[in-house]
Design an enzyme around this catalytic site. Structure first.
Site, PDB file in Angstrom:
ATOM      1  N   CYS A   1      31.299  17.132-106.934  1.00 55.12           N
ATOM      2  CA  CYS A   1      30.366  16.860-105.819  1.00 55.12           C
ATOM      3  C   CYS A   1      29.178  16.041-106.306  1.00 55.12           C
ATOM      4  CB  CYS A   1      29.849  18.168-105.207  1.00 55.12           C
ATOM      5  SG  CYS A   1      31.129  19.231-104.525  1.00 55.12           S
TER       6      CYS A   1
ATOM      7  N   CYS B   1      28.914  22.140-108.230  1.00 57.39           N
ATOM      8  CA  CYS B   1      30.198  21.437-108.292  1.00 57.39           C
ATOM      9  C   CYS B   1      30.034  20.089-109.001  1.00 57.39           C
ATOM     10  CB  CYS B   1      30.721  21.247-106.863  1.00 57.39           C
ATOM     11  SG  CYS B   1      32.158  20.172-106.733  1.00 57.39           S
TER      12      CYS B   1
END
Length: 120
Positions: free
Chosen positions: A52, A49
């Site tokens: 993230c 991600c």
């Protein structure tokens, strides 16, 4: 990072961040949060991600800044059973007196800082 390393870092004031790497580790972390009076935040993310990965350095820094909060990062791919309810990464869950009291989806350094300040 093993449990002992996490304890050592906390005692040295370097970090207040646990990184459970299995479903059992995350279950244990959640049990500790639920039985503790210490406010906590869990960052649910994934290595693939992009958002993230962008917020992680700030999350690590905040774990040093907000010493009254307990921090944890759980990769949804490492803990698939325990994180099956997570539909968006990153997702942040905030706990007070053992109960989840808030949730934040997505990142944003200032947004996360403000939410951590609110819960600390």
């Amino acid at each position: 990072m093993g449990r002992e390393a996490g304890k050592d870092e906390k005692q040295n004031g370097l970090s207040n961040l646990k990184t459970p790497s299995t479903d059992q580790d995350l279950s244990d972390t959640l049990l500790q949060i639920r039985s503790s009076k210490i406010p906590a935040v869990i960052n649910y993310g994934a290595s693939w991600c992009r958002v993230c990965n962008q917020i992680m350095p700030s999350f690590q820094q905040f774990s040093k800044e907000f010493t009254k909060l307990s921090f944890a990062y759980a990769d949804i791919d490492d803990c698939p059973e325990t994180t099956q309810h997570i539909r968006y990464t990153p997702t942040f869950h905030f706990y007070r007196d053992g109960q989840r009291v808030d949730e934040m989806f997505g990142a944003g350094e200032e947004r996360l800082h403000d939410r951590l300040w609110l819960h600390s």
